[in-house]
Design an enzyme around this catalytic site. Structure first.
Site, short mmCIF file in Angstrom:
data_model
loop_
_atom_site.label_atom_id
_atom_site.label_comp_id
_atom_site.label_asym_id
_atom_site.label_seq_id
_atom_site.Cartn_x
_atom_site.Cartn_y
_atom_site.Cartn_z
N SER A 43 0.82 -1.21 0.00
CA SER A 43 0.00 0.00 0.00
C SER A 43 0.86 1.26 0.00
O SER A 43 2.06 1.24 0.29
CB SER A 43 -0.94 0.03 1.22
OG SER A 43 -0.31 0.62 2.35
N VAL A 44 0.19 2.38 -0.28
CA VAL A 44 0.82 3.69 -0.27
C VAL A 44 1.33 4.05 1.12
O VAL A 44 2.24 4.88 1.27
CB VAL A 44 -0.18 4.76 -0.78
CG1 VAL A 44 -1.33 4.93 0.21
CG2 VAL A 44 0.49 6.10 -1.05
N LYS A 45 0.77 3.43 2.15
CA LYS A 45 1.13 3.79 3.53
C LYS A 45 2.55 3.38 3.90
O LYS A 45 3.07 3.83 4.93
CB LYS A 45 0.12 3.17 4.50
CG LYS A 45 -1.28 3.73 4.37
CD LYS A 45 -1.34 5.21 4.69
CE LYS A 45 -2.77 5.72 4.73
NZ LYS A 45 -2.84 7.15 5.13
N ASP A 46 3.19 2.54 3.09
CA ASP A 46 4.60 2.23 3.34
C ASP A 46 5.44 3.49 3.33
O ASP A 46 6.39 3.64 4.10
CB ASP A 46 5.14 1.27 2.27
CG ASP A 46 4.54 -0.12 2.38
OD1 ASP A 46 3.78 -0.38 3.33
OD2 ASP A 46 4.84 -0.95 1.50
N ALA A 49 4.85 5.39 6.58
CA ALA A 49 5.42 4.66 7.71
C ALA A 49 6.92 4.87 7.80
O ALA A 49 7.46 5.15 8.89
CB ALA A 49 5.11 3.17 7.57
#
Length: 460
Positions: A43-46, A49
């Protein structure tokens, strides 16, 4: 040449663009999808993070042997688990009880500890997910709360990486950027960068669930995970994330759940892209935008995550039918019964006994769902807001034996929530739902209660 990395963290970012040649076949403006599901954690959230953990280390907030704590619908937690475990931290992810179960399984596979807590509560409720993780961060020595909603390292990740990638990949030709808005970090960072580098010519469009309050909805629940702004009617203060800058978004496209979910399924079937429901919402919005544009325009839509996390939901025919999002040709019996049943009568959970009696006076079968009402909108019903059921028979008995007075609150007399069936399911499935002795079944259309069928309506 195939890239070689010293760590999986070096593989975060650098995702490709794919032209949506089939879904956009009849459009003058090309639509390209930024494939964020190809990040190492899916996901884009990597990106956020990695950015948040590195910033916390630089600022001395996260030290060796520390613990990373975060509230997440799943994706940010997965990114934090990958980055955090790589860098030697304990990771605790507080996950919404509304998130797909696959996400919790993935978190555990990466070594994170998972705490499940509700989000469909007033924001001030101690049991709310955000308050649960806040207490964990305060109680655990050396813990750091990532707080993606207010952490400026979230949008900064996209100012430094996602935005420049899109600008370079399109040769500066991008004219419209479309993305869902959850924490606001992706749209604020990416959209803000594209506006700045283009001299303000790039238009930024937010894809929003129809009922989300970002785009003007009432804040009632929806079925597309990870985007939108939910507002419980009992919440005292409606706080918007500090990672979100409203001035970056030029306009919103409000996308109904059915359109989002079916578009996600079309992505898989027609484009070979297995993506999640928020990608469906973003693509639906991008196609709407592109229809208004010409050949000199170029639309980039960001696909946040992989559909592998939603195989039990949007990519499951059974789940889609159960919630009334999928109707098979020829399976029209429940829709016909629904049309014949007349208007739905629902009783607000905060009604009085006398008010409920009056509402049920002419209801066939004398039973209705009790719902959590929202004073800010014309009265409506959401499946996720049904809190119980109420029958004329129970109310009459309570009034007759002195167990209740007309002015008493209804709450003490509420029965269990009625069973549900999707409008595309069969009459046999509706009968099966009534097997426990329930007096009626609720029929769902697009995840919301559209009507009530008494037992006799489906028993013949």
């Amino acid at each position: 040449m195939t890239a070689v990395h010293e760590s999986v963290l070096d593989a975060i970012g650098g995702t490709p663009l794919f032209r949506l040649a089939r879904l956009g076949a009849d459009l003058a403006a090309p639509v390209y999808a930024k494939a964020e599901f190809l990040n190492i954690g899916g996901s884009v959230k990597d990106r956020a993070a990695l950015s948040m953990i590195l910033a916390a280390e630089r600022d001395g907030l996260l030290k060796p042997g520390g613990t990373v704590v975060e509230a997440t619908s799943g994706n940010t937690g997965i990114g934090l688990a990958i980055v955090g475990r790589q860098r030697g931290y304990r990771v605790i992810a507080g996950v919404s009880d509304r998130s797909a179960s696959e996400k919790s399984d993935i978190l555990r596979a990466y070594g994170a500890e998972v705490v499940i807590a509700p989000t469909a509560l007033p924001r001030e409720d101690p049991g709310h997910l955000f308050n649960v993780v806040q207490r964990l961060a305060e109680e655990i020595p050396g813990a750091w709360l990532a707080n993606q909603y207010d952490n400026q390292a979230n949008p900064d990740a996209h100012v430094r990486t996602t935005g420049p990638e899109i600008w370079e990949q399109t040769g500066g030709r991008v004219t419209h950027f479309v993305a869902g808005v959850g924490t606001g970090g992706t749209v604020t960072g990416t959209g803000g960068y594209l506006k700045q580098v283009s001299g303000g010519t790039v238009t930024v469009v937010g894809a929003d669930p129809e009922s989300s309050s970002y785009g003007g909805g009432d804040g009632s629940p929806w079925f597309v995970e990870s985007i939108g702004h939910f507002l419980h009617p009992g919440t005292v203060e409606d706080r918007r994330p500090q990672a979100y800058r409203a001035e970056v978004v030029d306009s919103f496209e409000r996308i109904p759940d059915r359109e989002s979910l079916l578009t996600a399924r079309r992505l898989a079937r027609e484009e070979g892209i297995l993506a999640g429901p928020s990608s469906g919402a973003a693509v639906a919005a991008a196609l709407r935008v592109a229809r208004r544009l010409g050949p000199d325009d170029l639309v980039v839509v960001l696909l946040p995550d992989s559909g592998r996390s939603y195989l039990s939901k949007v990519h499951s025919d059974a789940w889609m039918r159960e919630w009334g999002f999928l109707e098979e040709p020829g399976e029209t019996a429940l829709r016909e019964a629904l049309a014949a049943a007349g208007p739905l009568v629902a009783v607000p959970a905060d009604a009085t006994v006398g008010g409920a009696v009056e509402a049920l006076r002419d209801v066939p079968g004398g039973v209705a769902p009790a719902v959590l009402a929202r004073a800010a909108r014309p009265f409506g019903v959401s499946a996720t807001e049904v809190v119980g059921s109420v029958s004329r028979e129970v109310l009459a008995a309570a009034l007759a034996d002195g167990g209740a007075e007309p002015g008493d609150p209804l709450g003490a007399l509420l029965g269990p929530a009625l069973p549900t069936v999707g409008v595309g399911q069969s009459v046999a499935e509706a009968r099966s739902a009534l097997a426990g002795g329930h007096p009626a079944v609720l029929v769902l259309v697009d995840g919301r209660v559209a009507g009530l069928l008494p037992r006799e309506a489906v028993s013949s």
